[in-house]
Enzyme design. Sequence first.
Site, short mmCIF file in Angstrom:
data_model
loop_
_atom_site.label_atom_id
_atom_site.label_comp_id
_atom_site.label_asym_id
_atom_site.label_seq_id
_atom_site.Cartn_x
_atom_site.Cartn_y
_atom_site.Cartn_z
N GLY A 112 0.84 -1.19 0.00
CA GLY A 112 0.00 0.00 0.00
C GLY A 112 0.87 1.24 0.00
N GLN A 119 2.75 10.09 1.91
CA GLN A 119 4.07 9.44 1.99
C GLN A 119 5.01 9.89 0.86
OE1 GLN A 119 2.20 5.32 2.58
NE2 GLN A 119 4.05 5.17 3.80
N CYS A 130 5.66 -0.18 7.67
CA CYS A 130 5.32 1.06 6.98
C CYS A 130 6.55 1.49 6.17
CB CYS A 130 4.94 2.14 7.99
SG CYS A 130 4.47 3.70 7.22
N LEU A 131 6.30 1.87 4.92
CA LEU A 131 7.42 2.26 4.06
C LEU A 131 8.04 3.58 4.55
CD1 LEU A 131 5.89 1.31 0.59
CD2 LEU A 131 7.56 0.01 1.94
N HIS A 151 -4.79 1.08 7.43
CA HIS A 151 -3.46 1.68 7.62
C HIS A 151 -3.28 2.87 6.66
CE1 HIS A 151 1.11 1.10 8.09
NE2 HIS A 151 1.02 1.91 7.04
N GLU A 152 -3.71 2.68 5.39
CA GLU A 152 -3.52 3.74 4.39
C GLU A 152 -4.43 4.94 4.67
OE1 GLU A 152 -0.93 3.50 2.79
OE2 GLU A 152 -0.62 1.35 3.08
N HIS A 198 -3.05 7.17 7.20
CA HIS A 198 -2.03 8.11 6.68
C HIS A 198 -2.70 9.42 6.25
CE1 HIS A 198 1.87 6.16 6.65
NE2 HIS A 198 1.41 5.08 6.06
O1 K1U Z 1 1.64 2.38 3.99
C1 K1U Z 1 2.72 1.83 3.88
O2 K1U Z 1 3.70 2.32 4.38
C2 K1U Z 1 2.85 0.52 3.15
C3 K1U Z 1 2.83 -0.66 4.08
C4 K1U Z 1 1.40 -1.16 4.17
C5 K1U Z 1 1.05 -2.13 5.25
C6 K1U Z 1 1.86 -3.19 5.57
C7 K1U Z 1 1.48 -4.10 6.55
C8 K1U Z 1 0.29 -3.95 7.19
C9 K1U Z 1 -0.50 -2.87 6.87
C10 K1U Z 1 -0.14 -1.98 5.90
C11 K1U Z 1 3.76 -1.72 3.49
O3 K1U Z 1 3.55 -2.18 2.43
S1 K1U Z 1 5.12 -2.22 4.43
C12 K1U Z 1 5.85 -3.51 3.44
C13 K1U Z 1 5.10 -4.81 3.51
O4 K1U Z 1 4.29 -4.99 4.40
C14 K1U Z 1 5.32 -5.86 2.50
C15 K1U Z 1 6.29 -5.75 1.55
C16 K1U Z 1 6.46 -6.74 0.61
C17 K1U Z 1 5.67 -7.86 0.63
C18 K1U Z 1 4.69 -7.97 1.58
C19 K1U Z 1 4.51 -6.98 2.51
ZN ZN Z 2 2.42 3.25 6.21
#
Ligand code: K1U
Ligand code: ZN
Length: 173
Positions: free
Chosen positions: A46, A51, A95-96, A137-138, A141
């Site tokens: 997401g 972000q 979270c990225l 989560h998004e 944000h």
């Molecule tokens: O919003 C963001 O920062 C993105 C975030 C979203 C998220 C992850 C986990 C739970 C809720 C919301 C991410 O994508 S973090 C990276 C991640 O979870 C992932 C990366 C590669 C493969 C699978 C998952």
């Molecule tokens: Zn996030």
Amino acid sequence: MTIRPILIHPDPRLKTLSRPVADLSDELRQLASDMLETMYDAPGIGLAAPQVGVLERLIVLDCVKEEGEPPQPLTMFNPTVLAVSDEKNVYEEGCLSIPEQYAEVERPAEVTVSWLGLDGKEHRQDFDGLWATCVQHEIDHLDGKLFIDYLTPMRRQMITRKMQKLKRERTRA
Ligand code: K1U
Ligand code: ZN
């Protein structure tokens, strides 16, 4: 399409309430396309417009995790949670904007969300599992909320200090 730099916490733009999208301009469609490319490149499941430094109510997500499954990108302008389940789900979130930090967060297990799609039409859908966690989560944000805001002040402070150090190191490099 362009990969845009992702803001790292702490940053005031990640704590700000984003404004609703009024019209689907070419600029916003370009932003949505760039955000999907940025999310897949990261990689993530997401991404929300704040972000990448844009304070508009736009999110993208694709929670298909199985190798070989076709992608299912979703682009949501002005997403709104219409209903949540009483049942809760705990998921280890990342979270990225807070790289390499993970914590369990409890959220409603199912949500009903409405949004304006790229086609200019209103959509409404029920989400469960990882999709429900990710869409909440998004949307957080867009309201200036991060997953660490659900943690104890001590844990949040620890993570924030690690991120400050990471940012200092990245500036020096
Ligand atoms: O919003 C963001 O920062 C993105 C975030 C979203 C998220 C992850 C986990 C739970 C809720 C919301 C991410 O994508 S973090 C990276 C991640 O979870 C992932 C990366 C590669 C493969 C699978 C998952
Ligand atoms: Zn996030």
